[in-house]
Write an enzyme that holds these catalytic residues in place. Structure first.
Site, PDB file in Angstrom:
ATOM      1  N   ASP A  30      20.317  79.095 -26.846  1.00  9.54           N
ATOM      2  CA  ASP A  30      19.223  79.274 -25.899  1.00  9.54           C
ATOM      3  C   ASP A  30      18.052  79.913 -26.619  1.00  9.54           C
ATOM      4  O   ASP A  30      18.242  80.727 -27.527  1.00  9.54           O
ATOM      5  CB  ASP A  30      19.668  80.159 -24.732  1.00  9.54           C
ATOM      6  CG  ASP A  30      18.862  79.880 -23.481  1.00  9.54           C
ATOM      7  OD1 ASP A  30      19.451  79.407 -22.491  1.00  9.54           O
ATOM      8  OD2 ASP A  30      17.634  80.107 -23.497  1.00  9.54           O
ATOM      9  N   THR A  87      16.560  70.744 -15.379  1.00 11.56           N
ATOM     10  CA  THR A  87      15.742  69.569 -15.033  1.00 11.56           C
ATOM     11  C   THR A  87      15.107  69.829 -13.660  1.00 11.56           C
ATOM     12  O   THR A  87      15.476  69.205 -12.675  1.00 11.56           O
ATOM     13  CB  THR A  87      16.592  68.279 -14.985  1.00 11.56           C
ATOM     14  OG1 THR A  87      17.713  68.503 -14.094  1.00 11.56           O
ATOM     15  CG2 THR A  87      17.126  67.891 -16.325  1.00 11.56           C
ATOM     16  N   GLU A 152      28.259  66.875 -14.612  1.00 11.72           N
ATOM     17  CA  GLU A 152      29.084  68.007 -14.193  1.00 11.72           C
ATOM     18  C   GLU A 152      29.041  68.122 -12.669  1.00 11.72           C
ATOM     19  O   GLU A 152      27.998  67.986 -12.074  1.00 11.72           O
ATOM     20  CB  GLU A 152      28.514  69.280 -14.848  1.00 11.72           C
ATOM     21  CG  GLU A 152      29.367  70.480 -14.675  1.00 11.72           C
ATOM     22  CD  GLU A 152      30.826  70.189 -14.927  1.00 11.72           C
ATOM     23  OE1 GLU A 152      31.188  69.887 -16.060  1.00 11.72           O
ATOM     24  OE2 GLU A 152      31.619  70.241 -13.962  1.00 11.72           O
ATOM     25  N   GLU A 156      28.584  76.262  -7.501  1.00 13.39           N
ATOM     26  CA  GLU A 156      28.409  77.698  -7.713  1.00 13.39           C
ATOM     27  C   GLU A 156      29.403  78.429  -6.825  1.00 13.39           C
ATOM     28  O   GLU A 156      29.728  77.986  -5.729  1.00 13.39           O
ATOM     29  CB  GLU A 156      26.980  78.110  -7.374  1.00 13.39           C
ATOM     30  CG  GLU A 156      25.988  77.494  -8.330  1.00 13.39           C
ATOM     31  CD  GLU A 156      24.583  78.040  -8.190  1.00 13.39           C
ATOM     32  OE1 GLU A 156      24.412  79.136  -7.646  1.00 13.39           O
ATOM     33  OE2 GLU A 156      23.657  77.339  -8.639  1.00 13.39           O
ATOM     34  N   LYS A 208      26.561  60.671 -10.406  1.00 12.91           N
ATOM     35  CA  LYS A 208      26.219  62.063 -10.131  1.00 12.91           C
ATOM     36  C   LYS A 208      25.220  62.173  -8.970  1.00 12.91           C
ATOM     37  O   LYS A 208      25.425  62.912  -8.006  1.00 12.91           O
ATOM     38  CB  LYS A 208      25.658  62.703 -11.405  1.00 12.91           C
ATOM     39  CG  LYS A 208      25.071  64.075 -11.217  1.00 12.91           C
ATOM     40  CD  LYS A 208      26.114  65.122 -10.878  1.00 12.91           C
ATOM     41  CE  LYS A 208      25.468  66.336 -10.285  1.00 12.91           C
ATOM     42  NZ  LYS A 208      26.018  67.588 -10.635  1.00 12.91           N
ATOM     43  N   PHE A 253      32.266  69.159   4.052  1.00 11.91           N
ATOM     44  CA  PHE A 253      30.805  69.010   4.136  1.00 11.91           C
ATOM     45  C   PHE A 253      30.340  68.514   5.497  1.00 11.91           C
ATOM     46  O   PHE A 253      29.368  67.777   5.617  1.00 11.91           O
ATOM     47  CB  PHE A 253      30.261  68.153   2.984  1.00 11.91           C
ATOM     48  CG  PHE A 253      30.176  68.958   1.721  1.00 11.91           C
ATOM     49  CD1 PHE A 253      31.337  69.324   1.050  1.00 11.91           C
ATOM     50  CD2 PHE A 253      28.965  69.404   1.220  1.00 11.91           C
ATOM     51  CE1 PHE A 253      31.284  70.127  -0.086  1.00 11.91           C
ATOM     52  CE2 PHE A 253      28.896  70.201   0.090  1.00 11.91           C
ATOM     53  CZ  PHE A 253      30.066  70.565  -0.561  1.00 11.91           C
ATOM     54  N   ALA A 256      27.984  72.330  10.221  1.00 14.22           N
ATOM     55  CA  ALA A 256      26.572  72.383  10.618  1.00 14.22           C
ATOM     56  C   ALA A 256      26.012  73.766  10.318  1.00 14.22           C
ATOM     57  O   ALA A 256      26.748  74.750  10.312  1.00 14.22           O
ATOM     58  CB  ALA A 256      26.451  72.070  12.102  1.00 14.22           C
ATOM     59  N   CYS A 264      20.737  72.372  -6.637  1.00 15.35           N
ATOM     60  CA  CYS A 264      21.062  70.958  -6.879  1.00 15.35           C
ATOM     61  C   CYS A 264      20.662  70.012  -5.754  1.00 15.35           C
ATOM     62  O   CYS A 264      19.832  69.124  -5.952  1.00 15.35           O
ATOM     63  CB  CYS A 264      22.551  70.810  -7.158  1.00 15.35           C
ATOM     64  SG  CYS A 264      23.031  71.582  -8.691  1.00 15.35           S
TER      65      CYS A 264
END
Ligand code: UDX
Length: 431
Positions: A30, A87, A152, A156, A208, A253, A256, A264
């Site tokens: 980095d 990105t 990937e 999190e 992805k 998922f 509500a 992401c």
């Protein structure tokens, strides 16, 4: 195998630490020296359960994990180089900003010493990995490298487990040699019977974005159903359960709430539609998902404001975009807290981990050291993020602290009847 990982953001660092856990020798690179110093001392720059322990183990004990500041001096021994730089969404546009990816590709092209694989692991629009190949080809003979797409899927808050026990590994390659190297890299997972899917580079890149966009679609869908449930007196949690039992739909998922956030989904949904638009394909469903999710912030903020008195003080519990993270990027809680603040409401907040990041993003929010302190003198409680510590709050105690007993349970973590019995005006999502 020696691995070099360029970019120590979320994906890069978790990837590096987990590959070290598999037994590979990993160097993470980095440019941010302050970040590197912190990492070298074994401190994870973000909150992720298990990461501090994993870093300590592989920096200090196994010594498989090390850090460096430049690509230049670290490609001599690298068998595989992962590009894991950010990105972000370009300002004022919806497409992904790939400038960091191009920069790394340039640096790699100037420093390759022996054959290696260059793997894009950041979420990149279809076509990016081929472009990386073109950039490197400008300076390096094709026999010295191959490119691979290897997205990937970690979340999190459960990133280590997601990496070590993934649902699948996707490898996008354009030749057998690179596929074989990637299969060898992931052999520890293959032994655990993880499906390893080898595809073309473009297919892998699309998998992805399509996966994240599909999950975001599920959330936006159930959120709109929740709006209807509220009006007709139905219960969205029961609707979701009734739908989810159908194996073709699946129960995950379908919770509500105030909408999807994080680093992401919001970004990927926009970038997917934007990439398609450039190819003259209208991903109209994805565009609608994006709009529906953005509109939700005002819809929920207005609902809250309509139920409380002007110039009230409210308590906002949970600021991270979801539990078990200190990440407030595109957090719906932060957006709703900020929106109601702008309408003249005083907002007293508490979050178990995200307060430092929240303060940096919006200094107007008043932060307290506990949920109870944040309730002092307040006229309503808003639960924005479903941290475990908010699931069994002591309402006897809270009732004595509040001026008025109103609760907005945006994540539906309480049984409405229980709170109504205690004299609360209860507003959930979709019920
Ligand atoms: C996501 C993907 O799940 C992961 O595979 C990818 O690699 C990165 O993006 P993450 O951003 O960590 O992971 O969070 P996730 O758990 O997917 O939740 C995203 C957002 O959706 C959160 O704001 C969450 O609160 C919301 N959500 C999720 C809901 O509102 N309802 C749900 O049922 C699930």
């Amino acid at each position: 195998m020696n691995l070099t990982i360029v970019g120590t953001g979320y994906v890069g660092l978790v990837t590096g630490a987990c590959f070290a856990e598999f037994g590979y020798s990993v160097t993470c690179i980095d440019k941010d020296n302050e970040r590197l110093e912190k990492l070298k001392s074994g401190k994870c720059p973000f909150f992720e359960p298990g990461m501090d322990e994993l870093l300590d183990k592989h920096i200090n004990k196994t010594k498989l994990l090390s850090f460096a500041s430049s690509v230049k001096s670290n490609l001599d021994n690298a068998d595989i180089i992962f590009i894991t730089v950010g990105t972000p969404t370009r300002r004022l546009e919806d497409e992904a900003d790939l400038s960091f990816v191009w920069q790394v590709a340039e640096e790699i092209s100037e420093n390759i010493k022996k054959y290696c694989l260059v793997v894009t692991k950041s979420t990149v629009p279809v076509g990016t990995t081929r472009e990386v190949k073109k950039i490197i080809s400008n300076k390096v003979d094709q026999k010295f490298f191959d490119v691979v797409s290897n997205p990937e899927f970690l979340r999190e808050g459960s990133a280590i487990d997601d990496f070590i026990r993934p649902d699948r590994v996707v490898i996008g390659t354009d030749n057998q040699k690179s596929e074989n190297i990637m299969r060898e890299l992931y052999r520890p997972l293959f032994l655990k019977e993880t499906p390893i899917l080898a595809t073309s580079i473009e297919t892998s890149e699309i998998i992805k974005y399509a996966s994240n966009s599909f999950l975001a679609t599920k959330i936006a869908f159930i959120n709109e159903v929740a709006d209807l449930c509220e009006v007709v007196g139905a219960d969205v949690q029961q609707v979701a359960r009734g739908m989810g039992i159908d194996k073709r739909i699946g129960s995950k998922f379908l919770n509500a709430g105030p909408g999807f956030g994080g680093s992401c989904f919001p970004k990927d949904v926009k970038a997917f539609a934007s990439t398609a638009k450039k190819k003259n394909i209208d991903l109209s469903i994805i565009n609608a998902v994006n709009k529906s999710n953005q509109d939700r912030i005002n819809k929920i903020s207005n609902k809250i404001i309509s139920k409380i008195k002007n110039n009230s003080t409210v308590t906002f519990l949970g600021l991270s975009f979801k539990p078990n993270t200190d990440d407030v990027r595109d957090s719906t809680s932060m957006k709703i807290a900020s929106t109601i603040f702008e309408k003249g409401i005083k907002v007293q907040c508490y979050d178990p981990e995200a307060m430092d990041n929240a303060k940096k993003e919006n200094s107007n929010l008043i932060l307290f050291n506990s949920a109870y302190e944040a309730c002092e003198g307040s006229s309503a409680i808003i639960i924005g993020t479903e941290w475990n510590e908010f699931r069994a709050l002591n309402f006897e105690k809270i009732s004595k602290l509040l001026k008025e007993k109103i609760i907005f349970d945006l994540r539906n973590i309480y049984i409405p009847e229980n709170l109504k019995e205690m004299g609360y005006e209860y507003y959930g999502t979709g019920k």
